[in-house]
Write a protein that holds these residues in place. Structure first.
Motif, PDB file in Angstrom:
ATOM      1  N   SER A 115       0.744  -1.289  -0.150  1.00 58.54           N
ATOM      2  CA  SER A 115       0.111  -0.060   0.015  1.00 58.54           C
ATOM      3  C   SER A 115       0.955   1.379   0.037  1.00 58.54           C
ATOM      4  N   ARG A 116       1.945   1.258   0.788  1.00 55.57           N
ATOM      5  CA  ARG A 116       2.856   2.577   0.667  1.00 55.57           C
ATOM      6  C   ARG A 116       3.499   2.568  -0.438  1.00 55.57           C
ATOM      7  N   VAL A 117       3.921   1.557  -1.184  1.00 52.48           N
ATOM      8  CA  VAL A 117       4.679   1.633  -2.369  1.00 52.48           C
ATOM      9  C   VAL A 117       3.950   2.196  -3.555  1.00 52.48           C
ATOM     10  N   VAL A 118       2.555   1.749  -3.448  1.00 56.53           N
ATOM     11  CA  VAL A 118       1.570   2.114  -4.510  1.00 56.53           C
ATOM     12  C   VAL A 118       1.394   3.718  -4.189  1.00 56.53           C
ATOM     13  N   ALA A 119       1.170   4.031  -3.084  1.00 59.02           N
ATOM     14  CA  ALA A 119       0.789   5.355  -2.756  1.00 59.02           C
ATOM     15  C   ALA A 119       1.735   6.362  -3.011  1.00 59.02           C
ATOM     16  N   HIS A 120       2.993   6.025  -3.096  1.00 59.31           N
ATOM     17  CA  HIS A 120       4.124   6.914  -3.439  1.00 59.31           C
ATOM     18  C   HIS A 120       4.409   6.572  -4.748  1.00 59.31           C
ATOM     19  N   HIS A 121       3.953   5.776  -5.604  1.00 61.22           N
ATOM     20  CA  HIS A 121       4.262   5.551  -6.957  1.00 61.22           C
ATOM     21  C   HIS A 121       5.471   5.029  -7.215  1.00 61.22           C
ATOM     22  N   LEU A 122       5.831   3.920  -6.402  1.00 61.24           N
ATOM     23  CA  LEU A 122       7.017   3.271  -6.461  1.00 61.24           C
ATOM     24  C   LEU A 122       7.153   1.827  -7.086  1.00 61.24           C
ATOM     25  N   GLU A 123       5.887   1.652  -7.405  1.00 61.99           N
ATOM     26  CA  GLU A 123       5.885   0.174  -7.956  1.00 61.99           C
ATOM     27  C   GLU A 123       6.770  -0.362  -9.049  1.00 61.99           C
ATOM     28  N   GLU A 124       6.999   0.619  -9.882  1.00 60.19           N
ATOM     29  CA  GLU A 124       7.895   0.566 -11.201  1.00 60.19           C
ATOM     30  C   GLU A 124       9.242   0.468 -10.772  1.00 60.19           C
ATOM     31  N   ARG A 125       9.756   0.977  -9.500  1.00 60.98           N
ATOM     32  CA  ARG A 125      11.137   0.798  -9.471  1.00 60.98           C
ATOM     33  C   ARG A 125      11.548  -0.546  -8.723  1.00 60.98           C
ATOM     34  N   VAL A 126      10.668  -1.360  -8.377  1.00 57.17           N
ATOM     35  CA  VAL A 126      11.004  -2.779  -8.178  1.00 57.17           C
ATOM     36  C   VAL A 126      11.522  -3.568  -9.444  1.00 57.17           C
ATOM     37  N   LEU A 127      10.618  -3.356 -10.546  1.00 60.86           N
ATOM     38  CA  LEU A 127      10.920  -4.008 -11.976  1.00 60.86           C
ATOM     39  C   LEU A 127      12.143  -3.099 -12.590  1.00 60.86           C
ATOM     40  N   ASP A 128      12.259  -1.901 -12.288  1.00 59.71           N
ATOM     41  CA  ASP A 128      13.312  -1.284 -12.745  1.00 59.71           C
ATOM     42  C   ASP A 128      14.804  -1.610 -12.275  1.00 59.71           C
ATOM     43  N   LEU A 129      14.811  -1.859 -10.963  1.00 60.77           N
ATOM     44  CA  LEU A 129      16.000  -2.296 -10.187  1.00 60.77           C
ATOM     45  C   LEU A 129      16.453  -3.667 -10.751  1.00 60.77           C
ATOM     46  N   LEU A 130      15.229  -4.585 -10.689  1.00 62.64           N
ATOM     47  CA  LEU A 130      15.622  -5.849 -11.161  1.00 62.64           C
ATOM     48  C   LEU A 130      16.074  -6.045 -12.545  1.00 62.64           C
ATOM     49  N   LEU A 131      15.441  -5.251 -13.470  1.00 64.73           N
ATOM     50  CA  LEU A 131      15.956  -5.196 -14.813  1.00 64.73           C
ATOM     51  C   LEU A 131      17.407  -4.554 -15.135  1.00 64.73           C
ATOM     52  N   GLU A 132      17.773  -3.711 -14.270  1.00 61.99           N
ATOM     53  CA  GLU A 132      18.994  -3.059 -14.372  1.00 61.99           C
ATOM     54  C   GLU A 132      20.105  -3.966 -13.854  1.00 61.99           C
ATOM     55  N   ARG A 133      19.856  -4.759 -12.786  1.00 66.60           N
ATOM     56  CA  ARG A 133      20.761  -5.633 -12.250  1.00 66.60           C
ATOM     57  C   ARG A 133      21.042  -6.910 -13.271  1.00 66.60           C
ATOM     58  N   LEU A 134      19.982  -7.410 -13.790  1.00 73.60           N
ATOM     59  CA  LEU A 134      19.934  -8.400 -14.788  1.00 73.60           C
ATOM     60  C   LEU A 134      20.792  -7.981 -16.065  1.00 73.60           C
ATOM     61  N   GLN A 135      20.575  -6.899 -16.489  1.00 70.79           N
ATOM     62  CA  GLN A 135      21.415  -6.457 -17.613  1.00 70.79           C
ATOM     63  C   GLN A 135      22.979  -6.093 -17.132  1.00 70.79           C
ATOM     64  N   ALA A 136      23.064  -5.754 -15.933  1.00 69.16           N
ATOM     65  CA  ALA A 136      24.235  -5.643 -15.554  1.00 69.16           C
ATOM     66  C   ALA A 136      25.412  -6.686 -15.558  1.00 69.16           C
ATOM     67  N   ILE A 137      24.682  -8.072 -15.323  1.00 67.76           N
ATOM     68  CA  ILE A 137      25.436  -8.987 -15.079  1.00 67.76           C
ATOM     69  C   ILE A 137      25.149 -10.125 -16.455  1.00 67.76           C
ATOM     70  N   ASP A 138      24.605  -9.085 -17.487  1.00 66.23           N
ATOM     71  CA  ASP A 138      24.446  -9.981 -18.839  1.00 66.23           C
ATOM     72  C   ASP A 138      23.475 -11.209 -18.791  1.00 66.23           C
ATOM     73  N   LEU A 139      22.516 -11.052 -17.855  1.00 67.66           N
ATOM     74  CA  LEU A 139      21.393 -12.224 -18.114  1.00 67.66           C
ATOM     75  C   LEU A 139      20.126 -11.766 -18.810  1.00 67.66           C
TER      76      LEU A 139
END
Length: 241
Positions: A115-139
């Motif tokens: 609820s807190r994450v959605v209220a502060h519009h941070l839900e996309e950050r979870v996916l962004d961080l995951l994608l950034e990390r996967l790209q950083a290690i060439d996965l």
């Protein structure tokens, strides 16, 4: 509830020792262990700090709650089941850096976190961080195979299910009314509306999707329902008269 961003603790030595002993050799280690070993501190607390206060009772690490949410989704668990995994599953304890005796948290914490994450519009950050990390290690690389997002497919199926449920409800109601005295029934020309388009076991009957000429039956079903409804209204008017 307040949050003071801190680095994630390293995996507990006892937990790590047991994990290595259990999965020594050719056995593949569980997903939570792989995530921690290969991705490290995937979701820093500081990313979610704005969703929490700076004063008050200290809360659970939001970064690690984000990881719990990801693992929960991957395993298709309820909040209560995910909290149980944190408390009982060594692989989850390893990923979160928890000791053997750590009790974890109450399952309601997950709902409040979302609820807190959605209220502060941070839900996309979870996916962004995951994608950034996967790209950083060439996965994850550009130019790979793109898979169709199942969200729209699932949504369309859900809409179809709801439409069929509504149609079946109307059909059942009309059939029940047609059996009432004076409204039809056996020998009175009342009959029954066509049966469900679903076979037993939930399979869609292909014969109901097309007519003998291969044309969609949707319009034919609509005309039949309209005709049946008009017949029913006429009978109700006769009874009332």
């Amino acid at each position: 509830m307040s949050v003071q961003p801190r680095p994630w603790p390293e995996p507990d030595l006892q937990v790590a020792s047991v994990i290595r002993a259990i999965y020594r050799g050719r056995r593949e280690v569980p997903l939570p262990v792989q995530v921690r070993d290969r991705l490290g501190e995937l979701f820093p607390d500081a990313v979610f700090a704005e969703a929490f206060g700076k004063a008050g009772k200290p809360g659970w690490s939001p970064g690690r709650l984000a990881l719990v949410t990801v693992l929960q989704k991957a395993a298709n668990l309820t909040d209560r089941q995910a909290a149980d995994e944190v408390r009982e599953n060594l692989a989850w304890k390893y990923a979160l850096g928890l000791g053997l005796e750590d009790p974890g948290f109450d399952h309601s914490v997950l709902s409040e976190f979302r609820s807190r994450v959605v209220a502060h519009h941070l839900e996309e950050r979870v996916l962004d961080l995951l994608l950034e990390r996967l790209q950083a290690i060439d996965l994850l690389t550009s130019g790979g195979i793109q898979r169709t997002d199942s969200t729209h497919v699932v949504s369309a199926v859900r809409d179809l299910n709801r439409l069929e449920l509504a149609g079946e409800s109307v059909r059942a109601a009309l059939n029940a009314l047609c059996r009432l005295p004076g409204l039809g029934g056996p020998g009175a020309g009342g009959g029954r509306l066509e049966p469900s388009i679903w076979r037993s076991g939930g399979q869609l009957a292909a014969a109901h999707l097309q007519d003998p000429a291969g044309r969609p039956r949707a319009r034919l079903r609509h005309r039949r329902l309209h005709t049946a409804a008009g017949r029913l209204r006429a009978r109700l008017a006769d009874v009332a008269a």
